[in-house]
Structure formats: structure tokens, C-alpha cells
Enzyme design. Structure first.
Site, PDB file in Angstrom:
ATOM      1  N   ASP A   1      -6.351  -7.159  -1.336  1.00  0.00           N
ATOM      2  CA  ASP A   1      -4.918  -7.220  -1.631  1.00  0.00           C
ATOM      3  C   ASP A   1      -4.622  -8.163  -2.796  1.00  0.00           C
ATOM      4  O   ASP A   1      -3.735  -7.907  -3.599  1.00  0.00           O
ATOM      5  CB  ASP A   1      -4.125  -7.632  -0.389  1.00  0.00           C
ATOM      6  CG  ASP A   1      -3.929  -6.488   0.596  1.00  0.00           C
ATOM      7  OD1 ASP A   1      -4.273  -5.331   0.273  1.00  0.00           O
ATOM      8  OD2 ASP A   1      -3.430  -6.753   1.709  1.00  0.00           O
TER       9      ASP A   1
ATOM     10  N   LYS B   1       6.008   6.602   7.047  1.00  0.00           N
ATOM     11  CA  LYS B   1       5.494   5.667   8.049  1.00  0.00           C
ATOM     12  C   LYS B   1       6.654   5.234   8.931  1.00  0.00           C
ATOM     13  O   LYS B   1       7.762   5.014   8.436  1.00  0.00           O
ATOM     14  CB  LYS B   1       4.920   4.401   7.410  1.00  0.00           C
ATOM     15  CG  LYS B   1       3.697   4.601   6.579  1.00  0.00           C
ATOM     16  CD  LYS B   1       3.252   3.261   5.996  1.00  0.00           C
ATOM     17  CE  LYS B   1       2.113   3.439   5.038  1.00  0.00           C
ATOM     18  NZ  LYS B   1       1.712   2.170   4.412  1.00  0.00           N
TER      19      LYS B   1
ATOM     20  N   TYR C   1       1.687   1.725  13.666  1.00  0.00           N
ATOM     21  CA  TYR C   1       2.144   2.603  12.596  1.00  0.00           C
ATOM     22  C   TYR C   1       1.978   4.056  13.012  1.00  0.00           C
ATOM     23  O   TYR C   1       0.899   4.449  13.459  1.00  0.00           O
ATOM     24  CB  TYR C   1       1.269   2.444  11.351  1.00  0.00           C
ATOM     25  CG  TYR C   1       1.297   1.145  10.640  1.00  0.00           C
ATOM     26  CD1 TYR C   1       1.932   1.031   9.410  1.00  0.00           C
ATOM     27  CD2 TYR C   1       0.620   0.034  11.130  1.00  0.00           C
ATOM     28  CE1 TYR C   1       1.923  -0.157   8.710  1.00  0.00           C
ATOM     29  CE2 TYR C   1       0.600  -1.160  10.437  1.00  0.00           C
ATOM     30  CZ  TYR C   1       1.248  -1.248   9.225  1.00  0.00           C
ATOM     31  OH  TYR C   1       1.224  -2.419   8.536  1.00  0.00           O
TER      32      TYR C   1
ATOM     33  N   HIS D   1       0.809  -1.215   0.000  1.00  0.00           N
ATOM     34  CA  HIS D   1       0.000   0.000   0.000  1.00  0.00           C
ATOM     35  C   HIS D   1       0.848   1.275   0.000  1.00  0.00           C
ATOM     36  O   HIS D   1       1.943   1.293   0.546  1.00  0.00           O
ATOM     37  CB  HIS D   1      -0.901   0.011   1.244  1.00  0.00           C
ATOM     38  CG  HIS D   1      -1.717  -1.231   1.378  1.00  0.00           C
ATOM     39  ND1 HIS D   1      -1.801  -1.928   2.560  1.00  0.00           N
ATOM     40  CD2 HIS D   1      -2.471  -1.921   0.489  1.00  0.00           C
ATOM     41  CE1 HIS D   1      -2.585  -2.982   2.404  1.00  0.00           C
ATOM     42  NE2 HIS D   1      -2.998  -3.004   1.144  1.00  0.00           N
TER      43      HIS D   1
END
Length: 186
Positions: free
Chosen positions: A171, A75, A135, A65
Site C-alpha cells: 500500500d 462493494k 465485504y 484499492h
């Protein structure tokens, strides 16, 4: 006293951050984020979002992603429980490592995090049952700016260490790369 050791990785801007625990007989304290210390590693934005994922089954793959500019994000990925193979793919247009990937083993035991700059896709495979990842994001999730690549794309040839036991339908349906994909312009 610094609480992090920063390691450069083969893809420019991608870093491993090792957290230093302060421990005594009661347990430990581990700093998860420090804007001042992580600025030297390239984190220059405020934290806009913090997310926690739980992956139940070993072998599960999530990803790959990313968000399109102007919502591209950094991130900082931390493993709080279990172990994962964390993977980042360089999608930056004109980068000498365009479409190269790099993976790091992150676990609750090794206290390593991956700092992923803007312009990278991200995914992981659970190496143990019951994994939790925390995250930190530099940009809020923007549904209309979502992007993704197939974690099984032969052009990427990501070497997942385990048989893939689970992957979301979403996904599985992510597109494979075509010659028309020239990368992200940041």
C-alpha cells in the site's frame, strides 16, 4: 418490513446503509444483505465474493484499492468489530466528482455499511484496535485487473483522523496520481 435505511451521500451512487436490528431479550438478528431491498440503492449484481479482514492495530490504513473494467466491482462494506473511517474515491471518468473522496464512520455499534459502486477506490483507517470488516463483492477478485492509489497522495488530500501506525509495504508503494490518469471508463 424493510431492514435497511438508505442514505444518499455527496458522491453520486455512494450510499450508507443502516441495518435495522430485530432484538429481544435473547439478542438480535441483523440482515447483512438483501438483493431485493438493496436494488433500490443500486446493488444490481449477484454477490460473487465475500471477504473478511481483521486489522489488529488502531491507526492502520489499508487501501486505496479498485478493479479495472471489465472486472470493476460494487462493494458493501460492513464493520463487525471495532470502528473504522471508511473512504471511497470517485475514479469515474467524466464524473463531476472525479477524484473527490467521502468518508463514513462505520462501527460494530452503529450498524452502518458503505455501498460503494463500480468506479470507486476504497480504503479505511482502523479507529480502534482489533477491527473486522465483512465485504460483499459483485465481482470476483481479478489479479490482473487490480488498481490502487496512494492513500497518502496529496492530490487526494484524504484527511486520516489518526496518525498512521501501520500500512503494508504494497500500500505504501501505490502510485500517486499523474495528469495522465483520466479515470475509469465503465
Amino acid at each position: 418490513m424493510t431492514r435497511f435505511t438508505i442514505h444518499e451521500l455527496p458522491l453520486s451512487g455512494l450510499k450508507v446503509v443502516e441495518r435495522q436490528n430485530l432484538a429481544d431479550p435473547r439478542g438480535f438478528l441483523s440482515r447483512m444483505f438483501c438483493a431485493e431491498e438493496l436494488a433500490t440503492a443500486g446493488w444490481t449484481a449477484p454477490i460473487c465474493q465475500i471477504n473478511l479482514t481483521r486489522t489488529i492495530q488502531k491507526g492502520t490504513v489499508r487501501g486505496m484499492h479498485y478493479q479495472h473494467p471489465p472486472h470493476a466491482e460494487m462493494k458493501l462494506v460492513n464493520c463487525l468489530r471495532g470502528a473504522v473511517l471508511d473512504v471511497a474515491v470517485d475514479l469515474r471518468s467524466g464524473s463531476p466528482t472525479f477524484l473527490h473522496w467521502h468518508a463514513e464512520h462505520l462501527s460494530a455499534d452503529n450498524r452502518r455499511s458503505m455501498l460503494i459502486p463500480e468506479g470507486f477506490a476504497h480504503g479505511f483507517q482502523a479507529l480502534t484496535d482489533d477491527c473486522e470488516l465483512l465485504y460483499f463483492h459483485s465481482a470476483a477478485h481479478a489479479h490482473g485487473s487490480e488498481g490502487a492509489l496512494s492513500a497518502l497522495d496529496p492530490r487526494l488530500s484524504i484527511q486520516w483522523p489518526l496518525e498512521i501506525t501501520e500500512m503494508s509495504e504494497r500500500d505504501r508503494l501505490h502510485p500517486r496520481l499523474t495528469d495522465q490518469f483520466t479515470g475509469l471508463i465503465l
